[in-house]
Design an enzyme around this catalytic site. Structure first.
Site, mmCIF file in Angstrom:
data_model
loop_
_atom_site.group_PDB
_atom_site.id
_atom_site.type_symbol
_atom_site.label_atom_id
_atom_site.label_comp_id
_atom_site.label_asym_id
_atom_site.label_seq_id
_atom_site.Cartn_x
_atom_site.Cartn_y
_atom_site.Cartn_z
ATOM 1 N N SER A 101 4.686 -10.965 -3.888
ATOM 2 C CA SER A 101 3.335 -11.208 -4.397
ATOM 3 C C SER A 101 2.447 -11.953 -3.393
ATOM 4 O O SER A 101 2.144 -11.418 -2.345
ATOM 5 C CB SER A 101 3.438 -11.946 -5.736
ATOM 6 O OG SER A 101 2.181 -11.994 -6.360
ATOM 7 N N ASP A 244 0.591 -7.843 -3.617
ATOM 8 C CA ASP A 244 1.076 -6.637 -4.293
ATOM 9 C C ASP A 244 0.026 -6.044 -5.231
ATOM 10 O O ASP A 244 0.319 -5.109 -5.985
ATOM 11 C CB ASP A 244 2.379 -6.915 -5.048
ATOM 12 C CG ASP A 244 2.196 -7.926 -6.170
ATOM 13 O OD1 ASP A 244 1.397 -8.869 -6.001
ATOM 14 O OD2 ASP A 244 2.829 -7.773 -7.227
#
Ligand code: MG
EC number: 5.4.2.10
Length: 452
Positions: A101, A244
């Site tokens: 992330s 992401d």
């Protein structure tokens, strides 16, 4: 009973490549997942972000699944929401996203998805941990090994579907600057906006897992370039994603970064009905939803909790103030690309983003932390749960789902919540007036410091 080491945190398995995230671990997680979903003839979708370790982790996970009799559907480098959507649409038995992330380049991670596009819940994660720990796998014979298929063309369908779902008007082109952080949104987010008829300028839209343009966390410190560009080019809006692209944050036409809670509120208003957010989100959402006859439900911090509550309570929309938003009319996976399209849609419909944000009332806020050793947190929090409310005489509601959140008669509120990773206990409060906030702050601080 032996205690099984925890692998999963608040958002999947996450850590430094070669330290916490090793290829051996990735292989075992794939084998455990295969066993959990039933092995032979099951299908698993895999996607990854732009990190340099992503491809080799994908390789071993694919091998572990095939070795256990599963077929593998490879998406390649894609935003997290494409994995959720492909798992749903391809009727796969599970999905895997290889991503860390917003963490720096040396990190990576593994997040798992159910066949309905919902992230794995805690009890499912515990089961995977147990299988990994006990190395309880089912390895198949040479003639039962699964196959690997490339489904990267699915991206095209995903783009068409989010553009159609967003309700965006292609005949009303706006100027949009999108900053992808060189992460997984790099090709697809600008492509979606272009396909929706927008006039798109890109920043950091070349995939590069060393994140040379900016750090992948979309916050004020990292979005200076985007804010300047929006203003310099007289754009209508700037959009930014994390590594992401399950998150989106917007910059208004004046080049100012939106208040995260207000942006969430603008979107929630479009849906009405029951919306879901986390305990740390601002009361500005409640005030606006009350005005339009809707209501707000709160969950512990983490998008999985929001998703579960939406499912259970027929929520129309949900999200965290971090910019992680769920659009249940599309898929139960947080989707930064659809969030971006839908914010553009609100500008087409309701006018300038700065005006929309200004129209949302908000109260003065404090965010503080008090030092507390990790070992003492549990005891301290049990006293907070028992005694904190006694400090006030205008309590309306108490929530103890994640820390202790007290809301007052005038909609002011305070949350005492331990940090998951650092030796702190946090106090977050919002007051209808500065005086009320000052008094909440004083009482909470004295109360907490007295216990610690
Ligand atoms: Mg993310």
């Amino acid at each position: 009973m032996k205690s099984i080491p925890k692998l999963f945190g608040t958002s999947g398995i996450r850590g430094k490549y070669q330290e916490e995230i090793t290829l051996e671990l990735a292989l075992d997680v794939a084998r455990a997942l295969a066993k959990y979903i039933g092995g032979k003839n099951k299908k698993v979708v895999i996607g990854r972000d732009t990190r340099t370790s992503g491809k080799i982790i994908e390789n071993v996970m694919s091998a572990g699944l095939q070795q256990s009799g599963c077929d593998v559907l490879l998406l390649g480098m894609v935003p997290t929401p494409v994995v959720g959507y492909a798992t749903l649409k391809k009727e796969a038995d599970a999905g895997i996203m290889i991503t860390a992330s917003h963490n720096p380049s040396q990190y990576n991670g593994i997040k798992l998805w159910n066949s309905d596009g919902l992230a794995y819940k805690q009890d499912q994660e515990r089961t995977i941990e147990k299988l990994v720990y006990e190395k309880d796998f089912n390895i198949v014979k040479w003639n039962e090994i699964g196959k690997e298929y490339n489904i990267s063309s699915f991206k095209d369908k995903y783009i068409d579907d989010i553009v159609a779902k967003s309700g965006i008007n292609p005949l009303k082109p706006l100027k949009v600057v999108v900053d992808c952080a060189c992460g997984a949104g790099s090709y697809l987010s600008p492509e979606a906006l272009r396909r929706a008829g927008m006039n798109v300028i890109t920043l950091n839209a070349q995939p590069d897992g060393s994140f040379p343009g900016r750090r992948p966390e979309p916050n004020e410190a990292n979005l200076g370039e985007l804010m300047k560009t929006v203003k310099a080019l007289n754009a209508d809006v700037g959009l930014a994603h994390d590594g992401d692209a399950d998150r989106m944050i917007a910059v208004d036409e004046n080049g100012n970064l939106s208040d995260f809670d207000k942006l969430l509120t603008i979107m929630a208003k479009e849906f009405g009905g029951t919306v879901v957010t986390t305990v740390d989100a601002s009361a500005c959402l409640d005030i606006q939803m009350q005005k339009i006859g809707g209501n707000v439900l709160r969950t512990p911090v983490g998008d999985v909790h929001v998703a579960e509550s939406i499912n259970k309570n027929k929520g129309t929309f949900g999200g965290e103030p971090s910019g992680t938003w769920l659009h249940p009319d599309f898929c139960m996976c947080p989707d930064g690309l659809l969030s971006g399209l839908r914010i553009v849609r609100t500008i087409q419909k309701n006018g300038k983003l700065s005006k929309q944000l200004d129209a949302i009332e908000n109260y003065p806020t404090i965010r503080q932390k008090v030092t507390c050793e990790n070992s003492k947190k549990k005891t301290v929090m049990s006293i907070v749960e028992e005694k904190f409310e006694e400090e006030f005489d205008d309590v309306k509601e108490i929530l103890t789902i994640d820390g202790v959140r007290i809301s007052f008669e005038d909609d002011s509120w305070v949350l005492i919540r331990p940090s998951g990773t650092e030796p702190y206990i946090r106090i977050t409060a919002e007051g209808k007036t500065q005086e009320h906030l000052n008094s909440i702050e004083k009482i909470s601080n004295e109360f907490l410091n007295n216990i610690i």
